[in-house]
Design a protein around this motif. Structure first.
Motif, PDB file in Angstrom:
ATOM      1  N   UNK A 119       0.830  -1.211   0.000  1.00  0.00           N
ATOM      2  CA  UNK A 119       0.000   0.000   0.000  1.00  0.00           C
ATOM      3  C   UNK A 119       0.858   1.252   0.000  1.00  0.00           C
ATOM      4  N   UNK A 120       1.918   1.260   0.834  1.00  0.00           N
ATOM      5  CA  UNK A 120       2.810   2.417   0.879  1.00  0.00           C
ATOM      6  C   UNK A 120       3.491   2.651  -0.465  1.00  0.00           C
ATOM      7  N   UNK A 121       3.923   1.578  -1.108  1.00  0.00           N
ATOM      8  CA  UNK A 121       4.576   1.703  -2.414  1.00  0.00           C
ATOM      9  C   UNK A 121       3.597   2.252  -3.452  1.00  0.00           C
ATOM     10  N   UNK A 122       2.355   1.774  -3.415  1.00  0.00           N
ATOM     11  CA  UNK A 122       1.351   2.293  -4.351  1.00  0.00           C
ATOM     12  C   UNK A 122       1.077   3.768  -4.104  1.00  0.00           C
ATOM     13  N   UNK A 123       0.998   4.154  -2.833  1.00  0.00           N
ATOM     14  CA  UNK A 123       0.760   5.559  -2.486  1.00  0.00           C
ATOM     15  C   UNK A 123       1.924   6.422  -2.970  1.00  0.00           C
ATOM     16  N   UNK A 124       3.143   5.969  -2.741  1.00  0.00           N
ATOM     17  CA  UNK A 124       4.325   6.708  -3.174  1.00  0.00           C
ATOM     18  C   UNK A 124       4.339   6.834  -4.700  1.00  0.00           C
ATOM     19  N   UNK A 125       4.013   5.774  -5.399  1.00  0.00           N
ATOM     20  CA  UNK A 125       3.986   5.788  -6.856  1.00  0.00           C
ATOM     21  C   UNK A 125       2.939   6.764  -7.382  1.00  0.00           C
ATOM     22  N   UNK A 136       2.944  14.419  -9.150  1.00  0.00           N
ATOM     23  CA  UNK A 136       3.942  15.481  -9.263  1.00  0.00           C
ATOM     24  C   UNK A 136       4.407  15.607 -10.703  1.00  0.00           C
ATOM     25  N   UNK A 137       4.657  14.481 -11.339  1.00  0.00           N
ATOM     26  CA  UNK A 137       5.095  14.515 -12.744  1.00  0.00           C
ATOM     27  C   UNK A 137       4.047  15.135 -13.644  1.00  0.00           C
TER      28      UNK A 137
END
Length: 64
Positions: free
Chosen positions: A16-22, A28-29
């Protein structure tokens, strides 16, 4: 059995954290791309801005 369930919970949290970070990086991009595109379209305008990107005079005089 208890350790296995804790490991499964931790693994799910990390995913979940990785998905949120992604998703945050993607946002931002996309914002950067939108700003870049807006700046490019402003630069191509025929009218242009009245006050460009040139440096203004300082607001206050220098101290002696």
């Amino acid at each position: 059995m208890f350790e296995y369930e804790i490991q499964q919970i931790r693994s799910a949290e990390m995913i979940r954290d990785a998905d949120h970070f992604r998703m945050a990086r993607e946002a931002v991009r996309s914002r950067r791309a939108a700003r870049r595109e807006a700046a490019r379209s402003r630069r191509d305008d025929t009218e242009g801005q009245v006050n460009g990107h040139r440096h203004r005079r300082p607001r206050f005089a220098r101290v002696a």
